[in-house]
Design an enzyme around this catalytic site. Structure first.
Site, mmCIF file in Angstrom:
data_model
loop_
_atom_site.group_PDB
_atom_site.id
_atom_site.type_symbol
_atom_site.label_atom_id
_atom_site.label_comp_id
_atom_site.label_asym_id
_atom_site.label_seq_id
_atom_site.Cartn_x
_atom_site.Cartn_y
_atom_site.Cartn_z
ATOM 1 N N CYS A 1 0.847 -1.183 0.000
ATOM 2 C CA CYS A 1 0.000 0.000 0.000
ATOM 3 C C CYS A 1 0.893 1.247 0.000
ATOM 4 O O CYS A 1 1.893 1.306 0.702
ATOM 5 C CB CYS A 1 -0.934 0.094 1.199
ATOM 6 S SG CYS A 1 -2.115 -1.244 1.312
ATOM 7 N N ARG B 1 3.936 -0.161 -4.809
ATOM 8 C CA ARG B 1 3.766 -0.739 -3.477
ATOM 9 C C ARG B 1 2.495 -1.569 -3.380
ATOM 10 O O ARG B 1 2.294 -2.308 -2.409
ATOM 11 C CB ARG B 1 3.713 0.372 -2.423
ATOM 12 C CG ARG B 1 4.935 1.262 -2.408
ATOM 13 C CD ARG B 1 4.798 2.303 -1.323
ATOM 14 N NE ARG B 1 4.796 1.678 -0.023
ATOM 15 C CZ ARG B 1 5.876 1.438 0.709
ATOM 16 N NH1 ARG B 1 7.033 1.803 0.259
ATOM 17 N NH2 ARG B 1 5.779 0.864 1.871
ATOM 18 N N TRP C 1 -2.924 -2.692 -1.626
ATOM 19 C CA TRP C 1 -2.628 -4.121 -1.798
ATOM 20 C C TRP C 1 -3.509 -4.810 -0.771
ATOM 21 O O TRP C 1 -3.283 -4.708 0.433
ATOM 22 C CB TRP C 1 -1.147 -4.400 -1.526
ATOM 23 C CG TRP C 1 -0.736 -5.796 -1.867
ATOM 24 C CD1 TRP C 1 -0.291 -6.257 -3.077
ATOM 25 C CD2 TRP C 1 -0.684 -6.923 -0.988
ATOM 26 N NE1 TRP C 1 0.009 -7.595 -2.997
ATOM 27 C CE2 TRP C 1 -0.219 -8.026 -1.732
ATOM 28 C CE3 TRP C 1 -1.001 -7.120 0.358
ATOM 29 C CZ2 TRP C 1 -0.050 -9.300 -1.175
ATOM 30 C CZ3 TRP C 1 -0.843 -8.381 0.908
ATOM 31 C CH2 TRP C 1 -0.366 -9.454 0.145
ATOM 32 N N ASN D 1 -1.922 1.785 5.822
ATOM 33 C CA ASN D 1 -1.087 0.705 5.293
ATOM 34 C C ASN D 1 -0.761 -0.187 6.474
ATOM 35 O O ASN D 1 -0.192 0.282 7.456
ATOM 36 C CB ASN D 1 0.193 1.321 4.690
ATOM 37 C CG ASN D 1 1.208 0.269 4.286
ATOM 38 O OD1 ASN D 1 0.872 -0.897 4.137
ATOM 39 N ND2 ASN D 1 2.447 0.700 4.103
ATOM 40 N N GLY D 2 -1.136 -1.461 6.405
ATOM 41 C CA GLY D 2 -0.871 -2.369 7.519
ATOM 42 C C GLY D 2 -2.099 -3.207 7.824
ATOM 43 O O GLY D 2 -3.020 -3.295 7.012
ATOM 44 N N GLU E 1 17.296 -17.734 -8.301
ATOM 45 C CA GLU E 1 16.889 -16.360 -8.622
ATOM 46 C C GLU E 1 16.293 -16.286 -10.036
ATOM 47 O O GLU E 1 15.290 -15.604 -10.255
ATOM 48 C CB GLU E 1 18.112 -15.431 -8.488
ATOM 49 C CG GLU E 1 17.893 -13.987 -8.882
ATOM 50 C CD GLU E 1 16.818 -13.272 -8.071
ATOM 51 O OE1 GLU E 1 16.323 -13.828 -7.085
ATOM 52 O OE2 GLU E 1 16.464 -12.149 -8.479
ATOM 53 N N LYS F 1 12.614 -14.996 -10.756
ATOM 54 C CA LYS F 1 12.386 -13.865 -11.674
ATOM 55 C C LYS F 1 11.357 -14.257 -12.721
ATOM 56 O O LYS F 1 10.420 -13.541 -12.993
ATOM 57 C CB LYS F 1 13.708 -13.543 -12.360
ATOM 58 C CG LYS F 1 14.328 -12.235 -12.430
ATOM 59 C CD LYS F 1 14.489 -11.268 -11.358
ATOM 60 C CE LYS F 1 13.648 -11.290 -10.152
ATOM 61 N NZ LYS F 1 14.236 -10.692 -8.977
ATOM 62 N N GLU G 1 7.756 -14.801 -11.229
ATOM 63 C CA GLU G 1 7.035 -13.647 -10.691
ATOM 64 C C GLU G 1 6.559 -12.673 -11.769
ATOM 65 O O GLU G 1 5.538 -12.038 -11.611
ATOM 66 C CB GLU G 1 7.819 -12.938 -9.583
ATOM 67 C CG GLU G 1 8.993 -12.107 -10.006
ATOM 68 C CD GLU G 1 9.655 -11.387 -8.831
ATOM 69 O OE1 GLU G 1 8.969 -10.938 -7.917
ATOM 70 O OE2 GLU G 1 10.900 -11.263 -8.863
ATOM 71 N N HIS H 1 17.562 -36.336 -8.908
ATOM 72 C CA HIS H 1 16.906 -36.939 -7.738
ATOM 73 C C HIS H 1 15.433 -36.566 -7.664
ATOM 74 O O HIS H 1 14.849 -36.581 -6.585
ATOM 75 C CB HIS H 1 17.627 -36.511 -6.453
ATOM 76 C CG HIS H 1 19.048 -36.991 -6.410
ATOM 77 N ND1 HIS H 1 19.398 -38.301 -6.142
ATOM 78 C CD2 HIS H 1 20.212 -36.342 -6.671
ATOM 79 C CE1 HIS H 1 20.722 -38.432 -6.212
ATOM 80 N NE2 HIS H 1 21.232 -37.246 -6.535
ATOM 81 N N LYS I 1 5.918 -4.495 -4.051
ATOM 82 C CA LYS I 1 7.365 -4.346 -3.958
ATOM 83 C C LYS I 1 7.886 -4.649 -2.560
ATOM 84 O O LYS I 1 8.885 -5.327 -2.390
ATOM 85 C CB LYS I 1 7.738 -2.919 -4.366
ATOM 86 C CG LYS I 1 9.223 -2.617 -4.322
ATOM 87 C CD LYS I 1 9.950 -3.341 -5.417
ATOM 88 C CE LYS I 1 11.440 -3.081 -5.418
ATOM 89 N NZ LYS I 1 12.163 -4.102 -6.178
HETATM 90 O O1 M6R Z 1 12.812 -5.394 0.173
HETATM 91 P P1 M6R Z 1 13.343 -6.780 0.402
HETATM 92 O O2 M6R Z 1 14.674 -6.999 -0.219
HETATM 93 O O3 M6R Z 1 13.322 -7.184 1.835
HETATM 94 O O4 M6R Z 1 12.321 -7.724 -0.358
HETATM 95 C C1 M6R Z 1 12.416 -9.124 -0.230
HETATM 96 C C2 M6R Z 1 11.528 -9.810 -1.245
HETATM 97 O O5 M6R Z 1 10.181 -9.505 -1.004
HETATM 98 C C3 M6R Z 1 11.879 -9.421 -2.679
HETATM 99 O O6 M6R Z 1 13.217 -9.662 -2.964
HETATM 100 C C4 M6R Z 1 11.004 -10.206 -3.683
HETATM 101 O O7 M6R Z 1 11.325 -11.554 -3.660
HETATM 102 C C5 M6R Z 1 11.179 -9.605 -5.075
HETATM 103 N N1 M6R Z 1 9.908 -9.349 -5.674
HETATM 104 C C6 M6R Z 1 11.929 -10.462 -6.000
HETATM 105 O O8 M6R Z 1 12.093 -9.916 -7.264
#
Ligand code: M6R
Length: 616
Positions: A2, A27, A74, A100-101, A489, A493, A496, A512, A611
């Site tokens: 948010c 956000r 969000w 937000n929260g 990673e 990527k 997501e 395995h 984010k």
């Molecule tokens: O702000 P942060 O680095 O703590 O965020 C951690 C994860 O939420 C963040 O890396 C998330 O996995 C990303 N969307 C990956 O691209």
């Protein structure tokens, strides 16, 4: 999660708030809304979908007031509907609120408020808090307290369990605004005859560089000319006014199609910024200014624990490899979300690290607090200056890569890899890493930006590959040693931003279990750099090929694969071990990006994500 923004000033609030919401949209982007105080009433416009939808709606009935607030949501409590979007208005029409929260005890609050005649139009915890503020506001009618809205917010928050960053306004008090935080970030922007409150700096820099980072438990009363911070217990707080070092252009896309694309191509500069001024004069080790731990103390450390989430955890896993390899000290990496509840035993002389781009991820913060509660020193690697992680850690290292707006982390990740490699060097040089090895290592790290530039030159080739692979439903990413976390990673990527199911595995572990997935319909991305175990990696590739699996091989320049083994080959420069994960990240970032674009996905705002994850 948010984005919130409030404005009290002399200019029309709505255009500034809408602009700010666009900058905060990363956000959370389920729904948006704006409330402007004008002609003695709140004009509220709310809409599901993006800020662009809200803008169209706002254009229908111009908003001219100079005090207002906006929100991009969000969803946590209640589905994505216009009614659940913020701002919320109390049922007596007195208080408007954005939040937000999560207010965890909103159920009992709501029961109480129903008995007092308050009514509810949404399913949200926020509307409940809004009505609780209105309830206290009504009771404060005869109060001698200086500001009635401030007193009402404070009283309501004393009953609130959970997390919040809120902005509230009363219909009776034009030009006054109250904001408070616990667990969700809030920043004040101090302008000329105007004051702003927002979730992060990106919404503020267009107007001012002077900011105050609010702390948990603080509440602020704002007017266009003044602001006063107190604690919930009414203690006065002396503000520390900071200057933001980045500009509006840093938070804009420029000529790129997406923030993710911009941030991928910004990586050479981001790496230069992250390493600037951090090498010793003799060129054999790294220096960090803010660790707040002496070299002697560091020397006594016998074990490291790293905690983080998502991409940042993958950076920790690469750092584990580097510290164990070059400093010969055992390292443990943990999901922050698991660490906080697992009560895992920590050894004596352990140094605890967290990594977080945003510095606001709630699970990472909880892990930090848990380690501190147990009496451990906690250091943080984070990108956002003044973030909660930065403030609560005992010391740390800023990434200095500027704002990362794309939800998929790219430049923050490679800068975390760089800092992890520099840490390994720093610790290694206190132990057995020789001067000349240190000099080689430093030279290699300094060369990383250019190597990344060269890897980025592969973009057109990778885009062409992406076109051929964009319609697959599953993909494997396989790597070994320091490139196993890069395989994780790559898979993260891809899934997501393109919604393709992808898994990362250590290349040899594939047989395995995951090998059962292999067919002509499930391609594998293999990291095959030169080195001692290249032949083992080639054997794993042969096993895939024998089962009709297609292979995209990411190789370094000296590698020659058996003819016909790989269907696609991406060549990256040969480099020092400490730099290899950074350079190898580039092709998987580009591949995921181009595949997502090819599939028509909303790259910067993937579905269901936000984010910075500030709820559990
Ligand atoms: O702000 P942060 O680095 O703590 O965020 C951690 C994860 O939420 C963040 O890396 C998330 O996995 C990303 N969307 C990956 O691209």
């Amino acid at each position: 999660m948010c984005g919130i923004i409030g404005y009290v000033g002399k200019q029309k609030a709505a255009p500034f708030i809408l602009e700010g919401l666009k900058r905060l949209e990363y956000r959370g982007y389920d729904s948006t809304g704006v409330a402007i105080l004008q002609n003695g009433a709140f004009s509220i416009v709310k809409k599901i979908g993006r800020v662009a939808n809200l803008e169209k709606e706002v254009a229908k009935a111009p908003l001219n007031g100079t005090f207002g607030m906006g929100h991009t949501r969000w969803a946590t409590h209640g589905g994505v509907t216009d009614a659940n979007a913020h701002p919320h208005l109390s049922s007596d029409g007195k208080i408007v609120l954005i939040h937000n929260g999560v207010i965890e005890n909103y159920g009992s609050m709501k029961k109480f408020l129903l008995t007092k005649g308050y009514t509810f139009e949404s399913e949200t915890d926020t509307e409940v808090l809004c009505n609780l503020i209105a309830y206290h506001y009504a009771k404060e009618a005869d109060s001698a307290e200086e500001n009635r809205c401030l007193a009402a917010v404070r009283k309501a928050l004393l009953h609130a369990e959970g997390t919040y960053g809120i902005v509230a306004m009363s219909v009776d008090l034009p030009g006054e605004m109250v904001a408070a935080r616990k667990g969700s970030p809030l920043i004040l922007g101090l302008g000329d005859g105007e004051n702003i409150v927002a979730s992060d700096v990106s919404a503020i820099v267009a107007r001012t560089q002077s900011v105050v980072y609010l702390k948990d438990g603080e509440i602020v009363h704002l007017t266009p000319k003044e602001f006063r911070i107190t604690t919930l217990d009414q203690e006065s707080v002396a503000p520390f006014v900071d200057q933001v070092t980045w500009s509006v252009a840093d938070a804009e896309m420029g000529t790129y199609a997406h923030f993710m694309e911009k941030e991928i191509f910004e990586q050479p500069i981001a790496l230069e910024n992250a390493m600037r001024g951090r090498f010793s004069e003799d060129g054999s080790t790294a220096n960090f200014g803010g660790l707040n731990i002496s070299a002697g103390e560091f020397r006594g450390i016998e074990r490291f624990t790293f905690c983080a989430c998502g991409t940042a955890l993958h950076a920790c896993m690469v750092t584990e490899h580097m510290i164990e390899r070059f400093a010969r000290i055992p390292v443990e990496c943990d999901y922050a979300s698991e660490f906080r509840y697992r009560n895992s035993p920590l050894f004596r002389n352990t140094l605890f690290f967290v990594m977080s781009q945003s510095g606001e991820t709630i699970d990472t913060l909880a892990a930090l607090r848990e380690a501190k509660r147990k009496g451990y020193k906690v250091l943080a690697v984070t990108n956002v200056v003044g973030s909660t992680v930065a403030r609560e850690a005992d010391g740390g290292i800023y990434q200095h890569v500027g704002p990362e707006i794309g939800v998929a982390s790219t430049k923050a990740f490679t800068s975390q890899l760089l800092i992890g490699a520099m840490l390994a060097l720093y610790i290694g040089r206190m132990r057995d890493l020789s001067f000349s090895d240190g000099v080689d290592y430093v030279r290699a790290l300094k060369g990383a930006p250019d190597l990344v530039r060269r890897a980025l030159e592969q973009a057109p080739h990778i885009q062409a590959i992406a076109r051929r692979y964009a319609r697959y439903a599953d993909m494997l990413f396989l790597g070994r040693l320091s490139l196993f976390p890069i395989a994780l990673e790559g898979a993260l990527k891809l899934k997501e931003i393109s919604y393709i199911h992808a898994e990362g595995y250590p290349a040899a572990e594939m047989k395995h279990g995951p090998i059962a997935l292999i067919s002509a319909d499930c391609p594998s991305v293999f990291f095959a750099p030169s080195g001692e175990i290249l032949n083992k990696i080639i054997s794993s590739m042969q096993e895939i090929k024998a089962r009709q699996g297609r292979i995209i091989a990411i190789i370094t320049e000296r590698v020659e694969l058996p003819a016909g083994l790989a269907d696609e080959i991406i060549v990256i420069p040969e480099c020092h071990e400490a730099v290899l994960p950074i350079v190898a990240s580039i092709p998987v970032q580009l591949l995921s990006y181009y595949i997502a674009v090819e599939r028509g996905c909303d790259v910067d705002k993937p579905r269901n994500l936000a984010k910075s994850v500030t709820v559990e």
